[in-house]
Design a protein around this motif. Structure first.
Motif, PDB file in Angstrom:
ATOM      1  N   SER A 164      54.148   4.166  -9.254  1.00  0.00           N
ATOM      2  CA  SER A 164      53.562   2.828  -9.607  1.00  0.00           C
ATOM      3  C   SER A 164      54.248   1.584  -8.646  1.00  0.00           C
ATOM      4  O   SER A 164      53.742   0.902  -8.275  1.00  0.00           O
ATOM      5  CB  SER A 164      54.373   2.321 -11.262  1.00  0.00           C
ATOM      6  OG  SER A 164      53.663   3.384 -11.951  1.00  0.00           O
ATOM      7  N   ARG A 165      55.674   1.779  -8.326  1.00  0.00           N
ATOM      8  CA  ARG A 165      56.255   1.029  -7.369  1.00  0.00           C
ATOM      9  C   ARG A 165      55.529   1.113  -6.044  1.00  0.00           C
ATOM     10  O   ARG A 165      55.332  -0.170  -5.155  1.00  0.00           O
ATOM     11  CB  ARG A 165      57.603   1.166  -7.146  1.00  0.00           C
ATOM     12  CG  ARG A 165      58.175   0.788  -8.430  1.00  0.00           C
ATOM     13  CD  ARG A 165      59.841   1.580  -8.210  1.00  0.00           C
ATOM     14  NE  ARG A 165      60.561   1.456  -7.529  1.00  0.00           N
ATOM     15  CZ  ARG A 165      61.486   1.987  -6.730  1.00  0.00           C
ATOM     16  NH1 ARG A 165      61.543   3.218  -7.236  1.00  0.00           N
ATOM     17  NH2 ARG A 165      62.018   1.770  -5.756  1.00  0.00           N
ATOM     18  N   VAL A 175      52.674  -6.045   0.364  1.00  0.00           N
ATOM     19  CA  VAL A 175      52.848  -6.144   1.887  1.00  0.00           C
ATOM     20  C   VAL A 175      51.601  -6.063   2.972  1.00  0.00           C
ATOM     21  O   VAL A 175      51.547  -6.392   4.029  1.00  0.00           O
ATOM     22  CB  VAL A 175      53.811  -5.150   2.196  1.00  0.00           C
ATOM     23  CG1 VAL A 175      55.400  -5.616   1.605  1.00  0.00           C
ATOM     24  CG2 VAL A 175      53.633  -3.707   2.225  1.00  0.00           C
ATOM     25  N   MET A 176      50.550  -5.472   2.254  1.00  0.00           N
ATOM     26  CA  MET A 176      49.326  -4.926   3.104  1.00  0.00           C
ATOM     27  C   MET A 176      48.134  -5.999   2.937  1.00  0.00           C
ATOM     28  O   MET A 176      48.033  -6.736   1.548  1.00  0.00           O
ATOM     29  CB  MET A 176      48.794  -3.710   2.741  1.00  0.00           C
ATOM     30  CG  MET A 176      49.770  -2.628   2.979  1.00  0.00           C
ATOM     31  SD  MET A 176      48.970  -0.776   2.656  1.00  0.00           S
ATOM     32  CE  MET A 176      50.365   0.047   3.243  1.00  0.00           C
ATOM     33  N   ARG A 177      47.555  -6.264   3.783  1.00  0.00           N
ATOM     34  CA  ARG A 177      46.207  -7.212   3.737  1.00  0.00           C
ATOM     35  C   ARG A 177      45.353  -6.340   2.830  1.00  0.00           C
ATOM     36  O   ARG A 177      45.275  -5.135   2.531  1.00  0.00           O
ATOM     37  CB  ARG A 177      45.538  -7.469   5.077  1.00  0.00           C
ATOM     38  CG  ARG A 177      46.348  -8.063   6.249  1.00  0.00           C
ATOM     39  CD  ARG A 177      45.544  -8.621   7.137  1.00  0.00           C
ATOM     40  NE  ARG A 177      44.681  -7.558   7.653  1.00  0.00           N
ATOM     41  CZ  ARG A 177      45.185  -6.789   8.824  1.00  0.00           C
ATOM     42  NH1 ARG A 177      46.409  -7.065   8.972  1.00  0.00           N
ATOM     43  NH2 ARG A 177      44.287  -5.896   9.190  1.00  0.00           N
ATOM     44  N   PRO A 210      56.074   7.888   0.439  1.00  0.00           N
ATOM     45  CA  PRO A 210      54.990   6.953   0.429  1.00  0.00           C
ATOM     46  C   PRO A 210      54.572   6.659   2.009  1.00  0.00           C
ATOM     47  O   PRO A 210      53.424   6.337   2.287  1.00  0.00           O
ATOM     48  CB  PRO A 210      55.248   5.819  -0.201  1.00  0.00           C
ATOM     49  CG  PRO A 210      56.448   6.121  -1.257  1.00  0.00           C
ATOM     50  CD  PRO A 210      57.247   7.516  -0.267  1.00  0.00           C
ATOM     51  N   THR A 211      55.555   6.698   3.025  1.00  0.00           N
ATOM     52  CA  THR A 211      55.062   6.665   4.181  1.00  0.00           C
ATOM     53  C   THR A 211      54.518   7.686   4.891  1.00  0.00           C
ATOM     54  O   THR A 211      54.162   7.641   6.247  1.00  0.00           O
ATOM     55  CB  THR A 211      56.440   5.976   5.042  1.00  0.00           C
ATOM     56  OG1 THR A 211      57.392   7.315   5.007  1.00  0.00           O
ATOM     57  CG2 THR A 211      57.133   4.799   4.559  1.00  0.00           C
ATOM     58  N   MET A 232      58.018   0.800   2.821  1.00  0.00           N
ATOM     59  CA  MET A 232      59.196   1.230   2.233  1.00  0.00           C
ATOM     60  C   MET A 232      60.235   0.356   2.131  1.00  0.00           C
ATOM     61  O   MET A 232      61.114   0.464   1.063  1.00  0.00           O
ATOM     62  CB  MET A 232      60.002   2.146   3.276  1.00  0.00           C
ATOM     63  CG  MET A 232      60.394   3.547   2.927  1.00  0.00           C
ATOM     64  SD  MET A 232      59.629   4.305   1.713  1.00  0.00           S
ATOM     65  CE  MET A 232      60.756   5.077   0.514  1.00  0.00           C
ATOM     66  N   GLU A 233      60.448  -0.703   2.869  1.00  0.00           N
ATOM     67  CA  GLU A 233      61.369  -1.902   2.488  1.00  0.00           C
ATOM     68  C   GLU A 233      61.040  -2.478   1.108  1.00  0.00           C
ATOM     69  O   GLU A 233      61.835  -2.815   0.376  1.00  0.00           O
ATOM     70  CB  GLU A 233      61.214  -2.835   3.686  1.00  0.00           C
ATOM     71  CG  GLU A 233      61.898  -2.315   4.881  1.00  0.00           C
ATOM     72  CD  GLU A 233      61.989  -3.438   6.193  1.00  0.00           C
ATOM     73  OE1 GLU A 233      61.567  -4.574   5.864  1.00  0.00           O
ATOM     74  OE2 GLU A 233      62.302  -3.067   7.198  1.00  0.00           O
ATOM     75  N   ALA A 234      59.678  -2.531   0.946  1.00  0.00           N
ATOM     76  CA  ALA A 234      59.202  -3.375  -0.110  1.00  0.00           C
ATOM     77  C   ALA A 234      59.447  -2.491  -1.398  1.00  0.00           C
ATOM     78  O   ALA A 234      59.732  -2.999  -2.612  1.00  0.00           O
ATOM     79  CB  ALA A 234      57.589  -3.692   0.052  1.00  0.00           C
TER      80      ALA A 234
END
Length: 1584
Positions: free
Chosen positions: A807-808, A816-818, A845-846, A859-861
């Motif tokens: 979910s996160r 963070v993405m367009r 996730p990356t 990843m930072e977000a």
């Protein structure tokens, strides 16, 4: 100013000899409700609850603060100011202004009284100010609530209503909680204590807290009403029929309204004396003299010549337009309301040619585009039309409220001024929209017949033009084309399918013009397991048998269908088994190989997968389903009694479409292809999407988004979440939502889909994945997830952020993405295997990079936010705003439209999202796009906003417009000029939302009398632009207005010096002409039943010369009418004679009524409260059952249907009944032995409510007044027993005015003295004076007769009469079938001015020879009157064809026969047709039955039964059994004079009655009945 001063001095000198000011004579009246007034606080709380349900509880909390501990001790004015102060926190200034108006109108007083009545019916402890009902246990002690909660029995349910105030709690499971209803009064310490405790329990989820108003100590003041008109109509004095009674006014008891010195008119003959007295205080005496001189010179009415009448309407318009701009509306009102006095001065006005020309051009435009004629008065509120003659202020107020919500929402979005107009004109509601269909051109459908090819239809014509041939209503056209295709989707083993397949076979066998197809969906919505065979599953066995038989019969699928129905017949009511199917097949087809047919590898298992695929594609959630040309029939109609009717009804509704297509040339071949190409045919029929079942609308306009916390932050929720309302959470979500879309092209997306679910579950991820897959094929959609986790740690438990990693990840990607990048990323990770890997930590996730995007930012977000605040806020939003009961529930929110929660096993897939998009564009998106184009035309900067802002604004706009209730049609007002005939008043606040009010009115019409005060009040209440187009008649042939008029209305409550609420508004007529005769009429809303309760004056004959000062009267709103239409469920016919009752739990029958055949109409009288609707015990309840009750504020329960009367607005219900199975052939009106007490009279409803302190006493001593539809036997004696009570004679009569009431007493006395049988008199209550009603008990006691007051409101659908006399005539003939109980078999009507000289039993027993009624023919023996006998020539001579023309002064009615032949319905139908012509039915009560003599026979009574001097010679008088005081068109002799001269015993009777009344009620009646000199006056009913 110098000229004004000079004129003033000159006029004062001229009038210096004028005598001093006389005390003005006036007429005053007011209406009060039957129930006591409630504190304004309670009414204000109800207004707030309607505007903002959450605001209600905030308002209650505010009033329960410690600073308001002494609120109940404050003055009413101080309380009012606190109410306004607190309301400003959650109402806009415009809403507060409307609330003031609502409090002035007391619009919510019935709602408060409804709750008080419910509380009274609950029988609360009389000593308690606040009482808690804890699961059925009552307590006055807040400390006892906890103990009672532990003893609540689960089965003890408290009935709740939609109108109840339910506290929003933090727990979802409402059904499992104990209901606690608090009865109390806001603003009292007792309620404050209970509220604090119950609020805490509700917040903890322990109880469901409901608040109902209850006032222990009721005010002695009644609710003073407004929003009605009072008319003083000038009466004709051709016939002198005024009573010679002198009236003393001391009986009014010195009310402040009646005795206070009346206000003067500010303006007389153009002089504003109020202003002059302010400017010249030293000239007060001279100004008073001038004022009196002008009054004396203008108060008398001088007749005008015909040529002076012609231009009065135009001259009035000229006078209005010549006045100062700001005074024009006031001048319009003054002229219209006082026209008889203004007419003389208007004739001197010169009309400009420019005004004439402009009016003429405008009239042409109004007539061609709006269909308005010069005499019509129309109000257009934001383009919505209101007929001023019909619409009441309550209706207009409700429209203002609804429009204001939308206007302020648009203003908040940034759409202002004229930009609003195109959007306000949109109607996005689904009312009246064509039902949706699905394409049935599918191989899964097996047709059992083909009309175009089968031999049985070969004789039918093939041409589609046969559709245009006229037929009888309800008749089907037999055309050899497959026009109507009936497809039945069933599991053949389902018991519900039996009746459908049997009926389908019957349709084909009997050659109905239907092509019948079946989809045999074995297993229903789910595919059967592969292990099932025809030997183990009955449904599969029926399918295989169907295929086998069809093949054996050379493809005749009808034979296969017949085999299935044979199986049904053999099984009877038992469950079908595979063995039964095999056994019957073997019996019918001995050569059949059962193993081959029903075995594992059966060759006849054909079409099962096709059927299942078709069902899955269709979107149906339940089977069976029946489609006619793809349109589903209502599932409720798929039963034996209703199926055939439903099919026929759908055929009838679709036929016009085909007819239009054939006529226009669009349909030339293949009707099915044409039908399937219509825009309403959808690829899928998801009822959530298309029918709105279970759909709600979110309010996206209100609430605090906590924007100061930042657009990306949810951290505020952890500290402020508990203080957030549902609207705050919605606003916060709208503000912070991040969307993904196919491509960011800079354009706002028309559809914003919020996908609700638990992204840690496969079902939640699948729903989001399907939404995104469909989004990728569209340019108009954006999507965001709403997280509804199945479970969350409690606040005290540690937060495990890894548990919600997926979910996160999704929310971080959106942050963070367009939008187009997040679309690509989500498409990768929503693969179920990938999602599981991320959730379980097997992959990062990356690990799923997107070209051009730095994955480290993702990843930072993810790492910087543990997701707790966000997830808790989302979960709170799902529960509080969306109303979901548990975590993990799924839904789709599209532009604020909530579809869900979805069922656990419900699939909402890609096709459903596609359907949702198609639905959006077909119903609202395209319309809004066009409207926005118009907005841009109005303002070039209207679309100048960035993408995110534009997308949110568009979403909020669509949500706002879609959530509006069904709107009336809107019109643009055309005009060809506005310079010479337009009153234009601009809104005082042009920067705020402003209503557009347009009025088209003839300045001297009835509508003008009413619209002026309404506009003046609205100008004070709302911000509005007003345009009044004067639309005068070009030429008047007669006096356009013959009445004075006042409309009672105030813009806000008024207070007196000591802070108390002022008594309230009243109608006040001052400076009236004193010599003319006036009659007072009350112009009230359609559903109000009012009666005069206090006035010694003859309100039917008011002459101010005959009174000392003020003619004051007081009226009471006796009942609010509950109207309805009743039909039999099967046939759709009205059940004529059905008796319906309204009562309470403790008093089952309080009022009742009879259903008439015209529209199945019925009416019941009630007051605010919750009422049980039932069928009357006896034949009605024995033969019929109530099937359904539809309407606003209706609650169904096991004991009956609860009808909530909670407003002044009209209440109309639709009642469906059905005959019991063993009573299908019973006749409701058939002969049956009377059952004494079963009717117990058609009773009235005396006010019963909390004002009575001793509840138990009320239950044991409730006085049921004997009355048909209201009012009556005021001594309370049960007089109902039926006619079996030894031949009681029933006499019906009616009267209006003191003279006719005097006559009616004499008629009663003459009947009593000559009739040896017990007599019961029935009087129409509607027009009786308080004096007469007070005298009836005394006369009844003295002369030992019974009486009953009957009452009926003229139905709104029946053509209305405007003159009181014609209304009374209508009551004599139009409602005889519903005025009296069914137990009354015969009734005799006797005119009030008759004297009886014979035993009425003779007339009662007379054989009418099968006719429903008997009348006496007009005499022909007085030859000098031949010239007045119109029935001997022209139309009547030809129509009667030798029959007599009968007089309506005396007639006997066989009510049983009358009802059986529907005579009342026939008479009303003929009246409706003829009364449209004002020249028809000159003598309504006579002309109508005589006109209907060929359809409803009249028995001619012997001539001696009615003698009147006008028409009968003197020789026949000695044989007279009754003498009627007919008007004499030759002599015009006064009624009173004629009575004393013609009827020898009249004076004796008159004196006897006088002495009776004086002796039994001197203190009440003696000052009312003191005979004096004779006066002259009013028009009488001319029997001719």
């Amino acid at each position: 100013m110098w000229n004004l001063h000079f004129t003033l001095v000159f006029l004062v000198l001229v009038t210096s000899n004028v005598s001093g000011k006389q005390k003005p004579k006036s007429v005053t009246t007011f209406i009060e409700a039957k129930w006591p007034a409630a504190p304004l606080l309670l009414e204000a709380s109800e207004y707030i609850a309607e505007e903002n349900p959450e605001g209600f509880w905030v308002f209650v909390d505010a009033l329960c603060q410690e600073k308001y501990d002494k609120f109940h001790l404050l003055s009413e004015k101080d309380q009012y100011e606190i109410i306004l102060l607190e309301a400003q926190g959650y109402l806009t200034p415009s809403q507060v202004s409307l609330m003031k108006f609502a409090l002035s109108l007391h619009i919510h007083s019935p709602r408060v009284e409804m709750f008080a009545q419910i509380a009274f019916d609950r029988i609360l402890p009389s000593e308690c100010v606040a009482v808690a009902d804890v699961g059925g246990q009552l307590t006055c002690n807040v400390n006892e609530v906890g103990g009672l909660l532990s003893n609540v029995e689960k089965d003890n349910k408290i009935e709740l209503f939609d109108l109840d105030h339910k506290y929003p709690s933090a727990e979802a499971d409402e059904d499992g909680r104990v209901v606690v209803v608090l009865y109390g009064q806001l603003g009292t310490p007792e309620l404050r204590a209970f509220h604090s405790a119950l609020k805490e329990l509700a917040s903890a989820g322990s109880v469901q807290y409901v608040l109902r108003h209850y006032i222990k100590e009721r005010s002695g003041r009644r609710v003073r009403l407004s929003g009605y008109g009072v008319e003083l109509q000038i009466k004709s004095t051709e016939y002198k029929v005024q009573d010679d009674t002198k009236v003393k006014s001391k009986g009014m008891g010195g009310s402040e309204e009646g005795d206070e010195e009346e206000e003067e008119d500010d303006e007389v003959e153009g002089f504003n004396f109020h202003r002059l007295k302010v400017l010249y205080p030293d000239k007060l005496e001279n100004l008073s003299r001038l004022h009196q001189h002008l009054l004396d010179s203008t108060s008398d009415l001088a007749p005008l010549k015909a040529w002076q009448l012609q231009e009065l309407s135009l001259q009035a318009a000229e006078r209005i337009m010549s006045s100062p701009h700001e005074e024009a509306l006031k001048v319009l009102t003054h002229i219209a309301q006082n026209f008889p006095l203004q007419a003389r001065s208007l004739v001197r006005t010169v009309v400009q040619q420019e005004l004439r020309q402009e009016v003429k051009l405008n009239q042409a435009a109004f007539a061609s585009t709006l269909n308005l004629q010069p005499m019509d008065t129309a109000l257009f509120l934001n383009g919505m039309f209101f007929d001023v003659d019909i619409a009441d202020i309550m209706t207009i107020f409700e429209a203002l409220r609804q429009e204001l919500r939308t206007m302020e929402g648009l203003h908040k979005i940034g759409i202002k001024g004229k930009q609003m107009t195109p959007l306000m004109a949109l109607d996005l509601s689904q009312s009246g929209v064509q039902d949706y269909a699905i394409d049935i051109r599918d191989s899964a459908v097996t047709y059992v017949n083909d009309i175009e090819k089968d031999k049985q239809y070969r004789r039918w014509p093939e041409s589609l033009t046969e559709l245009l041939r006229p037929t009888f209503p309800g008749m089907l056209r037999s055309i050899r084309r497959n026009l109507y295709n009936l497809v039945i989707i069933v599991d053949p083993s389902d018991e519900k399918s039996r009746v459908l397949l049997k009926m389908a076979e019957s349709f084909v066998v009997h050659s109905a013009p239907l092509r019948v197809g079946v989809v045999l969906a074995v297993g229903g919505l789910k595919m059967l397991p592969s292990s099932e065979t025809g030997k183990t599953n009955a449904g599969l066995a029926l399918l295989e048998a169907f295929n086998y038989v069809s093949e054996e019969k050379d493809g005749q699928h009808l034979q296969g269908l017949s085999f299935i129905t044979d199986v049904y017949a053999a099984a009877e009511d038992r469950e079908i088994t595979p063995e039964q199917v095999a056994e019957l097949l073997k019996a019918k087809y001995p050569s059949a190989d059962l193993e081959d047919i029903f075995g594992e590898d059966s060759d006849y298992d054909i079409g099962r997968r096709l059927a299942n695929d078709f069902v899955q594609r269709s979107g149906f959630r339940r089977l069976p389903q029946v489609l006619l040309n793809g349109i589903p029939l209502d599932e409720k109609s798929l039963v034996a009694d209703e199926f055939e009717e439903a099919v026929l009804s759908e055929i009838m509704s679709q036929t016009p479409m085909f007819q239009k297509a054939v006529y226009s040339g669009e349909l030339k071949d293949n009707p099915l292809d044409y039908a399937m190409n219509q825009p309403y045919v959808m690829p899928r029929l998801n009822e959530r999407v298309l029918q709105g079942k279970g759909v709600t609308n979110l309010n996206l306009m209100a609430g605090n988004p906590f924007s100061e916390a930042g657009k990306d932050s949810w951290q505020w929720f952890l500290s402020h979440g508990s203080q957030s309302s549902p609207q705050d959470l919605t606003a916060a979500f709208v503000y912070r939502a991040k969307y993904t879309m196919r491509r960011d092209d800079g354009a706002a997306k028309m559809i914003s889909n919020w996908v609700v679910g638990d992204l840690e579950s496969p079902e939640g991820r699948q729903l989001l994945s399907d939404a995104l897959e469909q989004m990728r094929s569209s340019k108009a959609i954006r999507v965001t997830p709403v997280l509804n986790p199945s479970s969350l740690p409690s606040n005290s438990e540690p937060w495990d952020k890894d548990k919600f990693l997926f979910s996160r990840t999704v929310t971080a990607a959106l942050k963070v993405m367009r939008p187009e990048v997040s679309n690509q990323y989500l498409s990768k990770i929503l693969n179920e295997e990938v999602a599981m890997d991320i959730s379980l930590g097997r992959k990062s996730p990356t690990d799923f990079p997107i070209q051009g995007f730095d994955m480290s930012l993702l990843m930072e977000a993810i790492e910087e936010d543990d997701g707790e605040a966000m997830l808790r806020a989302h979960r709170a939003f799902c529960y509080q705003s969306l109303g979901f009961k548990s975590g993990g529930e799924r839904a789709v929110v599209s532009n604020g439209r909530v579809l869900g929660p979805l069922d656990v096993d419900e699939i909402f897939g890609v096709d459903d999202f596609g359907l949702l998009e198609r639905y959006a564009f077909s119903t609202y998106a395209d319309k809004v796009t066009k409207a926005l184009a118009k907005v841009r035309e109005e303002d070039d900067d209207a679309d100048g906003m960035d993408l995110a802002e534009s997308g949110d604004r568009l979403m909020r706009l669509l949500s706002l417009l879609m959530s509006r209730p069904h709107s009336k049609s809107r019109f643009e007002i055309p005009s060809h000029g506005d310079k010479y005939s337009l009153i234009k008043l601009d809104a005082p606040n042009p920067d705020q939302p402003a209503f557009d009010l347009v009025v088209i009115v003839d300045p001297v019409s009835r509508g003008a009398q009413k619209i002026g005060p309404i506009l003046s009040s609205l100008l004070e209440v709302v911000n509005c632009n007003v345009r009044v187009f004067l639309n005068p008649v070009e030429k008047n042939s007669e006096m356009p207005l013959k009445s004075f008029y006042r409309y009672v209305l105030e813009s806000e409550p008024q207070f007196i010096a000591d802070g108390k609420l002022a008594p309230g508004p009243m109608a006040r007529f001052v400076n009236m002409p004193t010599s003319v005769l006036l009659t007072q009429n009350m112009n009230v809303p359609e559903n109000w039943l009012v009666e005069a309760v206090r006035s010694p004056y003859d309100l039917d004959n008011i002459r101010l010369d005959d009174v000392e000062s003020t003619v004051h009267s007081e009226f009471e709103l006796e009942y609010l009418l509950l109207e309805g239409h009743c039909f039999e469920q099967t046939m759709g016919n009205p059940p004529r004679g059905l008796q319906i009752t309204l009562g309470t739990n403790h008093q089952p029958v309080v009022v009742d009524t009879i259903v008439m055949a015209n529209l199945g109409y019925f009416q019941l009288k009630a007051n605010p409260g919750a009422w049980l609707l039932r069928l009357r015990a006896g034949r009605s309840a024995d033969i019929f059952d109530i099937v359904s009750v539809d309407g606003t504020e209706v609650s169904q329960n096991s004991s009956g249907s609860k009808i909530l009367i909670s407003s002044f607005r009209s209440h109309v219900i639709k009642l469906k009944v059905a005959k019991k199975p063993d009573m299908l052939h019973a006749d409701l009106l058939a002969d049956e032995e009377s059952n004494p007490g079963i009717w117990n009279s058609i009773t009235s409803l005396p006010y019963v409510g909390p004002v009575m302190k001793d509840s138990l006493k009320w239950l044991s001593n409730l006085r049921v007044w004997k009355s048909t539809f209201g009012g009556g036997n005021e001594d309370g004696i049960d007089s109902q027993s039926s006619d079996s009570a030894q031949e009681r004679i029933n006499i019906f009569s009616l009267a209006s005015g003191h003279l006719y009431e005097r006559f009616i007493r004499i008629m009663m006395l003459s009947v009593i003295k000559h009739t040896n049988t017990p007599v019961k008199f029935w009087f129409l209550k509607n027009y009786l004076s308080p004096t007469f009603k007070d005298s009836l008990p005394h006369m009844a006691e003295r002369y030992k007769f019974e009486y009953e007051l009957v009452q009926y409101k003229w139905p709104r659908w029946l053509h209305q009469q405007t003159e009181k006399q014609r209304i009374i005539w209508g009551y004599k003939i139009l409602f005889l079938d519903v005025l009296f109980p069914l137990s009354i078999k015969k009734i005799i009507f006797v005119d009030a001015d008759q004297v009886v000289r014979a035993d009425m039993k003779e007339l009662h027993d007379m054989d009418l020879g099968g006719a429903p009624y008997g009348y006496t023919p007009f005499c022909g023996s007085r030859k000098e009157m031949d010239g007045f006998r119109f029935w001997n020539q022209g139309y009547w001579k030809n129509h009667l064809q030798g029959r007599s023309y009968h007089i309506s002064a005396l007639y006997v009615v066989d009510l049983k026969r009358f009802r059986r032949i529907a005579a009342g319905d026939r008479l009303r139908g003929q009246y409706q047709a003829l009364s449209q012509d004002p020249n028809s039915l000159s003598n309504l009560d006579q002309d109508l039955p005589n006109n209907m003599i060929h359809q409803v026979a009249i028995k001619s009574l012997p001539q001696e039964w009615l003698w009147c001097e006008t028409w009968c010679d003197n020789q026949s008088k000695k044989y007279a059994k009754t003498i009627d005081l007919c008007n004499n068109p030759l002599t015009k002799e006064a009624k009173l004079t004629a009575a004393m001269r013609i009827v020898a015993e009249w004076k004796e009777y008159d004196e006897e009655i006088k002495h009776v009344l004086e002796s039994v009620g001197a203190e009440e009646d003696a000052h009312h009945v003191v005979h004096g000199g004779q006066h002259h006056g009013s028009a009488a009913h001319s029997e001719l």
